[in-house]
Design an enzyme around this catalytic site. Sequence first.
Site, PDB file in Angstrom:
ATOM      1  N   THR A  60      81.525  40.170 -15.306  1.00  0.00           N
ATOM      2  CA  THR A  60      81.434  38.716 -15.403  1.00  0.00           C
ATOM      3  C   THR A  60      80.238  38.217 -14.601  1.00  0.00           C
ATOM      4  OG1 THR A  60      82.685  36.654 -15.277  1.00  0.00           O
ATOM      5  CG2 THR A  60      83.112  38.246 -13.524  1.00  0.00           C
ATOM      6  N   LYS A  64      76.055  40.188 -15.997  1.00  0.00           N
ATOM      7  CA  LYS A  64      76.055  40.665 -17.391  1.00  0.00           C
ATOM      8  C   LYS A  64      74.687  41.183 -17.850  1.00  0.00           C
ATOM      9  CE  LYS A  64      79.863  37.658 -18.698  1.00  0.00           C
ATOM     10  NZ  LYS A  64      80.399  36.652 -19.607  1.00  0.00           N
ATOM     11  N   ASP A 100      82.181  38.812 -25.710  1.00  0.00           N
ATOM     12  CA  ASP A 100      82.230  37.350 -25.527  1.00  0.00           C
ATOM     13  C   ASP A 100      81.896  36.637 -26.846  1.00  0.00           C
ATOM     14  OD1 ASP A 100      82.817  37.191 -22.782  1.00  0.00           O
ATOM     15  OD2 ASP A 100      80.707  37.341 -22.215  1.00  0.00           O
ATOM     16  N   TYR A 207      87.349  26.899 -18.983  1.00  0.00           N
ATOM     17  CA  TYR A 207      88.796  26.930 -19.241  1.00  0.00           C
ATOM     18  C   TYR A 207      89.568  26.509 -17.990  1.00  0.00           C
ATOM     19  CZ  TYR A 207      88.137  31.529 -17.129  1.00  0.00           C
ATOM     20  OH  TYR A 207      87.784  32.544 -16.283  1.00  0.00           O
ATOM     21  N   GLY A 227      87.924  26.866 -23.176  1.00  0.00           N
ATOM     22  CA  GLY A 227      87.467  28.251 -23.337  1.00  0.00           C
ATOM     23  C   GLY A 227      88.568  29.307 -23.192  1.00  0.00           C
TER      24      GLY A 227
END
Length: 260
Positions: A60, A64, A100, A207, A227
Site C-alpha cells: 500500500t 506501490k 486495484d 473509504y 472506496g
Amino acid sequence: MIAKKFTIFGDPVEHSISPKMHTYAIEGLGLDATYTKTHLEGACRLRTIFLESFDAANVTVPHKEAAFAQCDEVRGVAKEIGAVNTLIKESSNMIGYNTDAEGFYRSVLDFGEIKTALILGAGGTSKALSFILKSKGIEVTVLNRSEGRLKDFQNYKTFNWENFESSYHDIIINTTSAGLEEESLPAPESIMIELFSHTKYAIDVIYNKETPFLKMAKAYKLPTKDGADMLLYQGVLAFMLFYHDSYTFDEILPFMKKAF
Ligand code: NDP
C-alpha cells in the site's frame, strides 16, 4: 504442509484492514496461513524482506511504485500502470500484479453501463483507474488541480482547474486525497457544481468516511459509492493470486466482506 505467510507493506500501515479481510478468508476457507502488517519507512529493502519471509504480499501507500521497480517480473495491467499492490513469490523471484485497477472496475459495474468518465486527480490511483477504464472502452477525461502530473496522461483528454471546460460524463470519480483528513472538495465549488449537474453517478475511492465530495453528490441526488467495494474486490483478486486460482471470486467474497 508449511503454513503460508502473507503480509501488507506500507507506511503507515496500522490503519489497514487488509489483514482482517484476508484472515477472515483464510479462516473461512479452512486454510493454514497468517497475514501480518509490515511497517516499512523506506522501500529499499522491500524485495529482500519479502523473499526472505513471505509467500505473497500486498503493498500500500507509498510503496506501490517502488515495489514495481523491484519486481523480477511484472504481469498484467501493472506493466502499463507502473505500480503493483500484490506480490507473489515464485522460485525465489518476486512477481508483481496490480489488482486495484480491476477491483475498481468491478465496483463501478454495479452502477450499470458507463461510457464516459471524469477522474479528479492525477496521482497513482488515477493512473490505474484511467488505464483500466480506457482498456474497457470507456472515454476518460482527467481533471487535476495543477498541470504537472497531467504530463503522464498523454492519451487522455485533460484539464487543470484554470482551463476546465464543462461537459457531460456518466460518472465522476474522486481519486484525490481531498476530504481524507480535512473537509475540502477536490476542486473549487463552481467546478463541482458543473460536474454534479452533468453526470449520473459519483464514486470516491476514499473509504470509511463520507467525504465532502460524497456529501455534495448526495445533495444532487446522485447514486454514490465510497472506496470500500474497490478495497474489498482488490483484496479478493489478490487472494485468488495468493492461492493460484484455487478459489473463485465468489467463494472468497463473503468471507472478506465480514471485515467491513
Ligand atoms: P497521490 O498522492 O499519488 O495523488 C494525489 C492527487 O490528488 C494529485 O493529483 C493531487 O494533485 C491531488 N490532490 C491532493 N490533495 C488535493 C486537494 N486538497 N485538492 C485537490 N486535489 C488534491 O495519491 P494516490 O493516488 O496514491 O491516492 C489517492 C487517494 O486514493 C487516497 O485518498 C487513497 O487513500 C485512496 N486509495 C483508495 C484505494 C481503495 O482501495 N479504496 C486504493 C488506493 C488509493 P496535484 O497534482 O495538484 O498535487
